[in-house]
Design a protein around this motif. Structure first.
Motif, PDB file in Angstrom:
ATOM      1  N   PRO A  46       0.804  -1.232   0.000  1.00  0.00           N
ATOM      2  CA  PRO A  46       0.000   0.000   0.000  1.00  0.00           C
ATOM      3  C   PRO A  46       0.836   1.281   0.000  1.00  0.00           C
ATOM      4  O   PRO A  46       0.426   2.295  -0.555  1.00  0.00           O
ATOM      5  CB  PRO A  46      -0.832  -0.118   1.288  1.00  0.00           C
ATOM      6  CG  PRO A  46      -0.157  -1.131   2.107  1.00  0.00           C
ATOM      7  CD  PRO A  46       0.509  -2.074   1.175  1.00  0.00           C
ATOM      8  N   LYS A  47       2.014   1.211   0.613  1.00  0.00           N
ATOM      9  CA  LYS A  47       2.887   2.385   0.611  1.00  0.00           C
ATOM     10  C   LYS A  47       3.368   2.681  -0.810  1.00  0.00           C
ATOM     11  O   LYS A  47       3.398   3.856  -1.246  1.00  0.00           O
ATOM     12  CB  LYS A  47       4.081   2.138   1.545  1.00  0.00           C
ATOM     13  CG  LYS A  47       5.043   3.320   1.634  1.00  0.00           C
ATOM     14  CD  LYS A  47       4.351   4.575   2.155  1.00  0.00           C
ATOM     15  CE  LYS A  47       5.324   5.763   2.204  1.00  0.00           C
ATOM     16  NZ  LYS A  47       4.638   7.013   2.596  1.00  0.00           N
ATOM     17  N   ILE A 264     -14.737   1.647   5.604  1.00  0.00           N
ATOM     18  CA  ILE A 264     -14.241   2.167   4.321  1.00  0.00           C
ATOM     19  C   ILE A 264     -15.023   3.421   3.924  1.00  0.00           C
ATOM     20  O   ILE A 264     -14.447   4.402   3.417  1.00  0.00           O
ATOM     21  CB  ILE A 264     -14.353   1.073   3.235  1.00  0.00           C
ATOM     22  CG1 ILE A 264     -13.373  -0.067   3.535  1.00  0.00           C
ATOM     23  CG2 ILE A 264     -14.072   1.653   1.850  1.00  0.00           C
ATOM     24  CD1 ILE A 264     -13.540  -1.283   2.650  1.00  0.00           C
ATOM     25  N   GLY A 265     -16.351   3.409   4.168  1.00  0.00           N
ATOM     26  CA  GLY A 265     -17.167   4.588   3.878  1.00  0.00           C
ATOM     27  C   GLY A 265     -16.741   5.801   4.685  1.00  0.00           C
ATOM     28  O   GLY A 265     -16.651   6.929   4.160  1.00  0.00           O
ATOM     29  N   SER A 281      -3.494  13.594   0.657  1.00  0.00           N
ATOM     30  CA  SER A 281      -3.389  13.239  -0.762  1.00  0.00           C
ATOM     31  C   SER A 281      -4.349  12.125  -1.128  1.00  0.00           C
ATOM     32  O   SER A 281      -4.792  11.347  -0.267  1.00  0.00           O
ATOM     33  CB  SER A 281      -1.955  12.819  -1.084  1.00  0.00           C
ATOM     34  OG  SER A 281      -1.658  11.575  -0.462  1.00  0.00           O
ATOM     35  N   VAL A 282      -4.654  12.050  -2.418  1.00  0.00           N
ATOM     36  CA  VAL A 282      -5.534  10.985  -2.929  1.00  0.00           C
ATOM     37  C   VAL A 282      -4.897   9.610  -2.699  1.00  0.00           C
ATOM     38  O   VAL A 282      -5.556   8.645  -2.313  1.00  0.00           O
ATOM     39  CB  VAL A 282      -5.801  11.189  -4.439  1.00  0.00           C
ATOM     40  CG1 VAL A 282      -6.611  10.017  -5.000  1.00  0.00           C
ATOM     41  CG2 VAL A 282      -6.536  12.490  -4.683  1.00  0.00           C
ATOM     42  N   GLY A 283      -3.589   9.537  -2.931  1.00  0.00           N
ATOM     43  CA  GLY A 283      -2.878   8.266  -2.754  1.00  0.00           C
ATOM     44  C   GLY A 283      -2.976   7.745  -1.334  1.00  0.00           C
ATOM     45  O   GLY A 283      -3.085   6.528  -1.113  1.00  0.00           O
ATOM     46  N   THR A 284      -2.953   8.667  -0.361  1.00  0.00           N
ATOM     47  CA  THR A 284      -3.043   8.263   1.045  1.00  0.00           C
ATOM     48  C   THR A 284      -4.406   7.642   1.351  1.00  0.00           C
ATOM     49  O   THR A 284      -4.500   6.619   2.050  1.00  0.00           O
ATOM     50  CB  THR A 284      -2.793   9.469   1.972  1.00  0.00           C
ATOM     51  OG1 THR A 284      -1.510  10.005   1.694  1.00  0.00           O
ATOM     52  CG2 THR A 284      -2.880   9.063   3.428  1.00  0.00           C
ATOM     53  N   ILE A 285      -5.488   8.248   0.818  1.00  0.00           N
ATOM     54  CA  ILE A 285      -6.836   7.716   1.058  1.00  0.00           C
ATOM     55  C   ILE A 285      -6.967   6.322   0.450  1.00  0.00           C
ATOM     56  O   ILE A 285      -7.463   5.392   1.091  1.00  0.00           O
ATOM     57  CB  ILE A 285      -7.904   8.661   0.450  1.00  0.00           C
ATOM     58  CG1 ILE A 285      -7.852  10.028   1.131  1.00  0.00           C
ATOM     59  CG2 ILE A 285      -9.297   8.038   0.612  1.00  0.00           C
ATOM     60  CD1 ILE A 285      -8.073   9.993   2.614  1.00  0.00           C
ATOM     61  N   ILE A 286      -6.520   6.188  -0.796  1.00  0.00           N
ATOM     62  CA  ILE A 286      -6.614   4.883  -1.467  1.00  0.00           C
ATOM     63  C   ILE A 286      -5.764   3.842  -0.725  1.00  0.00           C
ATOM     64  O   ILE A 286      -6.177   2.692  -0.544  1.00  0.00           O
ATOM     65  CB  ILE A 286      -6.171   5.006  -2.944  1.00  0.00           C
ATOM     66  CG1 ILE A 286      -7.163   5.898  -3.698  1.00  0.00           C
ATOM     67  CG2 ILE A 286      -6.076   3.631  -3.600  1.00  0.00           C
ATOM     68  CD1 ILE A 286      -6.769   6.206  -5.120  1.00  0.00           C
ATOM     69  N   ALA A 287      -4.586   4.236  -0.279  1.00  0.00           N
ATOM     70  CA  ALA A 287      -3.732   3.327   0.483  1.00  0.00           C
ATOM     71  C   ALA A 287      -4.397   2.914   1.788  1.00  0.00           C
ATOM     72  O   ALA A 287      -4.322   1.747   2.206  1.00  0.00           O
ATOM     73  CB  ALA A 287      -2.387   3.989   0.753  1.00  0.00           C
ATOM     74  N   ILE A 289      -7.664   2.800   2.419  1.00  0.00           N
ATOM     75  CA  ILE A 289      -8.761   1.868   2.123  1.00  0.00           C
ATOM     76  C   ILE A 289      -8.201   0.460   1.903  1.00  0.00           C
ATOM     77  O   ILE A 289      -8.747  -0.523   2.398  1.00  0.00           O
ATOM     78  CB  ILE A 289      -9.552   2.357   0.894  1.00  0.00           C
ATOM     79  CG1 ILE A 289     -10.315   3.632   1.236  1.00  0.00           C
ATOM     80  CG2 ILE A 289     -10.516   1.266   0.411  1.00  0.00           C
ATOM     81  CD1 ILE A 289     -11.001   4.291   0.055  1.00  0.00           C
ATOM     82  N   SER A 290      -7.089   0.389   1.166  1.00  0.00           N
ATOM     83  CA  SER A 290      -6.444  -0.904   0.932  1.00  0.00           C
ATOM     84  C   SER A 290      -5.934  -1.511   2.239  1.00  0.00           C
ATOM     85  O   SER A 290      -6.116  -2.707   2.498  1.00  0.00           O
ATOM     86  CB  SER A 290      -5.281  -0.726  -0.059  1.00  0.00           C
ATOM     87  OG  SER A 290      -4.573  -1.940  -0.221  1.00  0.00           O
ATOM     88  N   MET A 291      -5.318  -0.670   3.089  1.00  0.00           N
ATOM     89  CA  MET A 291      -4.761  -1.177   4.354  1.00  0.00           C
ATOM     90  C   MET A 291      -5.853  -1.589   5.331  1.00  0.00           C
ATOM     91  O   MET A 291      -5.677  -2.540   6.110  1.00  0.00           O
ATOM     92  CB  MET A 291      -3.857  -0.121   4.983  1.00  0.00           C
ATOM     93  CG  MET A 291      -2.512   0.020   4.294  1.00  0.00           C
ATOM     94  SD  MET A 291      -1.355   1.085   5.186  1.00  0.00           S
ATOM     95  CE  MET A 291      -2.143   2.682   4.982  1.00  0.00           C
TER      96      MET A 291
END
Length: 586
Positions: A46-47, A264-265, A281-287, A289-291
């Motif tokens: 995820p990182k 997740i919501g 950042s967008v990447g942090t949110i997506i990461a 959710i994955s984590m």
């Protein structure tokens, strides 16, 4: 009777399991290292995803995106390979452990006293040796190492979460207690449900084993419908126990799935606000959710894995209870003779199967070398008990039993039984060839030797008349042969072992006249030059005996030859003779 619920975690049991596992230290630590590596790779993915999105995707850097996508693929491939190694090593360790444990248990069981099998359900014992030991493998393949791997993954992901965003991590941590409470509820109830499943499996195995072994009785007395009804009831309880486990699974997993979705919501909602405010950042949110999925997935399954570990522990305790059973014959004998004369002496022997209910009450007699002695008496007089004690299937309460003036306890057990050959009334034959049933795996006895022995006692022609002759497979318990034929095979089995003392336990009862003639001929051959003890049933056998021992209610009441005993006025043997054998004479 329903088994008591066992204590789940027992430190001593766990230590004993680990003792088996540490026989394979390389595999053990290999699996442990794989679990540690999996945790690191799980947090790294995820990182990398977050960095790729924020650095390359949002800035439309195709070269950087290709480079990091390749790196993520390599990490995924490495994680898959590590997972493969982890699963293989964990299951390999489990299989090695249960192989060693099963060998140790079986070796222990075959040394048990006969009294243990008199009071223990064979079906339940089979459950311990087969089902329970198989369950123990899940401690390593699906329990302990998977738990360690999942806990390490969760720890690595939580550390990374705190490093990336404390606020988002707190949202996840607020939800976690709810999942933990659901997990605890599930673990508590599923443990009870699986204990009931194990109990019902043991009951089912025991019932089926007994009915299959006694199928002839079931059918002779038209008890098929009753047996079916009883089996149906046991099977119903078994089904009910399994459905109960399914019920708890069907509640737990959907509840956890809903909680995960809510989490997740919340992350998407709060993270979206932070993105708008340009603090995240967008990447942090997506990461995240994955984590969160990576965090909740093992948390959701941890109850199931912990339950697997519990059931393995419970199974281990049951298996160790068998290993700890002290019903093993104490073999402290040091004497191992190549040959014995066969002089047997009972001196004031007392014995009881049940404490304080004496079966033998001070029995004393002497059998000289080469004598043929018959033992007679009513059912329950103690005739077969004498044979059981001579072979040390049971230990006497008092007195002494000597072979060649030496207490039988002084002989090594294997050596003692080598010198005492027994032909029982109820002959047990294995599902194998006649040859293997005679030699019982003794490779030193060749097929030619078996044939010569069969010719000597007069049963070679009978065996040659069978399909495949000595290689004829007689199926389970020798069902392809008549009772007389099975008895003849038992005679040959004893003859090739060449014992110094021969025991015939009513070996000529309940057989046809043709087989009886063959057995009488075989008896004359195999008793020659040996001390012979015959638990008498037929008149001819009794009359030929050098001495007859008359038993009544655990006591030796008369002793002498046939001619001497029938002359005793109102003697016990004379009455027994008149009742049981007078019609045969006529």
């Amino acid at each position: 009777m329903r088994e008591k619920k066992e204590k789940v975690f027992d430190a001593s049991v766990f230590r004993r399991i680990m003792a088996f596992a540490f026989r394979y230290k390389a595999i053990f630590f290999g699996a442990l290292f794989s679990a540690l590596l999996l945790a690191g790779l799980a947090a790294l993915r995820p990182k990398l995803l977050q960095y790729t999105i924020d650095t390359y995707i949002l800035h439309k850097d195709k070269k950087g995106l290709l480079r990091y996508s390749t790196l993520i693929f390599i990490v995924l491939l490495l994680e898959v390979l590590t997972q493969l190694v982890f699963v293989y090593l964990a299951n390999l360790l489990g299989q090695n452990v249960i192989r060693d444990m099963r060998l140790q248990v079986f070796k222990h069981i075959i040394r048990f006293k006969k009294a243990y099998f008199d009071t223990t359900s064979i079906g339940k014992l089979v459950t311990r040796v087969v089902n329970d030991i198989e369950t123990i493998s899940s401690i390593f393949g699906q329990g302990l190492f998977v738990l360690i791997s999942d806990l390490l993954k969760m720890l690595a992901i939580l550390v990374l979460m705190f490093f990336m965003s404390v606020k988002l991590t707190l949202i996840v941590l607020v939800i976690m207690p709810i999942i933990l409470m659901a997990t605890r509820w599930f673990q508590k109830h599923i443990k009870t449900a699986f204990q009931e499943v194990r109990t019902q499996v043991a009951e089912l195995n025991g019932f089926v084993q007994e009915r299959l072994s006694g199928m002839k009785i079931v059918q002779l007395f038209n008890r098929e419908q009753i047996a079916y009804a009883n089996f149906k009831e046991i099977n119903k309880k078994h089904r009910k126990a399994h459905i109960q486990t399914i019920w708890f699974y069907s509640i737990f997993f959907p509840v956890v799935e809903v909680i995960t979705t809510i989490t997740i919501g919340l992350l998407a909602w709060y993270g979206g606000l932070q993105i708008v405010a340009e603090t995240l950042s967008v990447g942090t949110i997506i990461a995240f959710i994955s984590m969160s999925k990576q965090l909740f997935r093992p948390l959701r399954q941890i109850a199931d894995k912990f339950n697997t570990l519990q059931m393995g522990m419970i199974a281990s305790k049951r298996v160790f209870n068998v290993l700890d059973t002290e019903s093993v014959i104490i073999d402290n004998g040091t004497l191992a003779k190549e040959h014995v004369l066969g002089e047997i002496t009972f001196e004031k022997v007392y014995f009881s199967y049940i404490p304080e209910e004496m079966v033998l009450k001070g029995v004393s007699f002497k059998i000289n070398q080469g004598q043929k002695v018959a033992i007679v008496g009513a059912t329950g007089a103690g005739k077969s008990t004498i044979i059981n004690l001579l072979n040390r299937f049971y230990e006497i309460d008092a007195g002494s039993i000597n072979l060649d003036s030496i207490p039988i306890q002084a002989y090594k057990l294997e050596n003692l039984r080598k010198h005492v050959g027994v032909v029982l009334q109820d002959v047990f034959l294995f599902a194998d060839t006649i040859y293997h049933n005679i030699t019982l795996g003794n490779k030193a006895i060749t097929l030619e030797q078996v044939k010569e022995a069969a010719k000597a006692i007069g049963i070679h022609e009978f065996i040659m008349s069978l399909p495949n002759n000595y290689l004829y497979n007689i199926k389970e318990r020798g069902v392809m042969l008549s009772s007389g034929q099975r008895q003849l095979i038992a005679f040959l089995r004893v003859y090739v072992s060449n014992p110094s003392v021969l025991v015939l336990d009513e070996a000529t009862s309940s057989i046809d006249s043709y087989s009886e003639k063959l057995i009488q001929k075989a008896t004359a051959v195999i008793t020659q030059g040996r001390t012979s003890i015959i638990i008498a049933h037929r008149l001819a056998t009794i009359q030929e005996a050098d001495t007859i021992l008359v038993m009544d209610k655990g006591k030796l009441v008369e002793q002498g030859t046939h001619q001497e005993l029938v002359k005793i006025s109102n003697g016990y043997y004379k009455k027994l003779y008149e009742i049981q054998f007078l019609e045969t004479v006529k």
